[in-house]
Enzyme design. Structure first.
Site, PDB file in Angstrom:
ATOM      1  N   ASP A 144      -2.173  -4.620  -9.433  1.00 30.83           N
ATOM      2  CA  ASP A 144      -0.715  -4.522  -9.414  1.00 30.83           C
ATOM      3  C   ASP A 144      -0.248  -5.555  -8.395  1.00 30.83           C
ATOM      4  OD1 ASP A 144       1.963  -3.722  -9.547  1.00 30.83           O
ATOM      5  OD2 ASP A 144       1.681  -2.136  -8.054  1.00 30.83           O
ATOM      6  N   ASP A 170       0.826   1.839  -4.738  1.00 34.73           N
ATOM      7  CA  ASP A 170       0.540   0.536  -5.345  1.00 34.73           C
ATOM      8  C   ASP A 170      -0.922   0.462  -5.778  1.00 34.73           C
ATOM      9  OD1 ASP A 170       3.094  -1.283  -4.659  1.00 34.73           O
ATOM     10  OD2 ASP A 170       2.681   0.077  -2.997  1.00 34.73           O
ATOM     11  N   GLU A 198      -0.904  -5.999 -14.112  1.00 34.79           N
ATOM     12  CA  GLU A 198       0.436  -5.559 -14.498  1.00 34.79           C
ATOM     13  C   GLU A 198       1.363  -6.771 -14.534  1.00 34.79           C
ATOM     14  OE1 GLU A 198       3.940  -2.817 -12.651  1.00 34.79           O
ATOM     15  OE2 GLU A 198       1.952  -1.898 -12.789  1.00 34.79           O
TER      16      GLU A 198
END
Length: 184
Positions: A11, A144, A71
């Site tokens: 991410d 996260d 992502e």
């Protein structure tokens, strides 16, 4: 011999980069690692990008992932934030590509849908579902890292399906996947 592979999920971010790793043996997931790279202590954006690249290379050299799931940046109103996020994602992708690791990009809604069945799920809902799926004892303070882990799990769930998002492993793979677009 068992069919075994490791998936690194990322991410990307310029404040916090979350990442998670799973090992897949045959068709079963096993949790390996999740963590985050805290970047808000650095003022210089270029220093952050350098650290993202170096940490991604370090993860690759430590865990030897076979695939990377990342992502995709979501579209926001702040153009400067989008630019910085895109750079962070690009640097992480470049690290993987420099080691010839195939990369697949997933939209945030697709990741949430794969994990929870709801494309509008909250970070907390995604984290709780990952906790159940992988038997995690505790969840981290910042989510996260679970977002990075979610990208890896999403990739596992989408493996073998015809449409897995945008895959990048080089020009040869691009040409092979897009033969209908080639002008003859």
């Amino acid at each position: 011999m068992a069919n075994e592979r490791i998936i690194l999920g990322i991410d990307p971010g310029t404040t916090i980069m979350g990442f998670g790793l799973i090992k897949v043996i045959n068709k079963k997931m096993e949790f390996l690692q999740l963590n985050e790279l805290i970047l808000n202590k650095y003022d210089d954006h270029y220093t952050k990008l350098k650290i993202i690249f170096e940490r991604t290379i370090e993860l690759i050299e430590t865990y030897h992932p076979d695939e990377i799931a990342i992502e995709a940046p979501f579209f926001g109103k702040n153009v400067q934030s989008m630019l910085k996020l895109g750079r962070a994602q690009g640097v992480a992708m470049a690290a993987g590509l420099s080691r010839q690791i195939p990369i697949t990009e997933y939209e945030p809604k697709k990741i949430k849908m794969a994990i929870t069945g709801n494309g509008n799920a909250s970070k907390e809902q995604v984290a709780k579902m990952l906790q159940q799926l992988l038997g995690l004892k505790t969840l981290p303070k910042n989510l996260d890292s679970t977002d990075g882990l979610a990208a890896a799990v999403c990739h596992f769930f989408n493996s073998g399906k015809v449409e897995v998002g945008k895959s990048y492993s080089g020009w040869d793979a691009f040409v092979k996947q897009n033969e209908s677009r080639i002008k003859k």
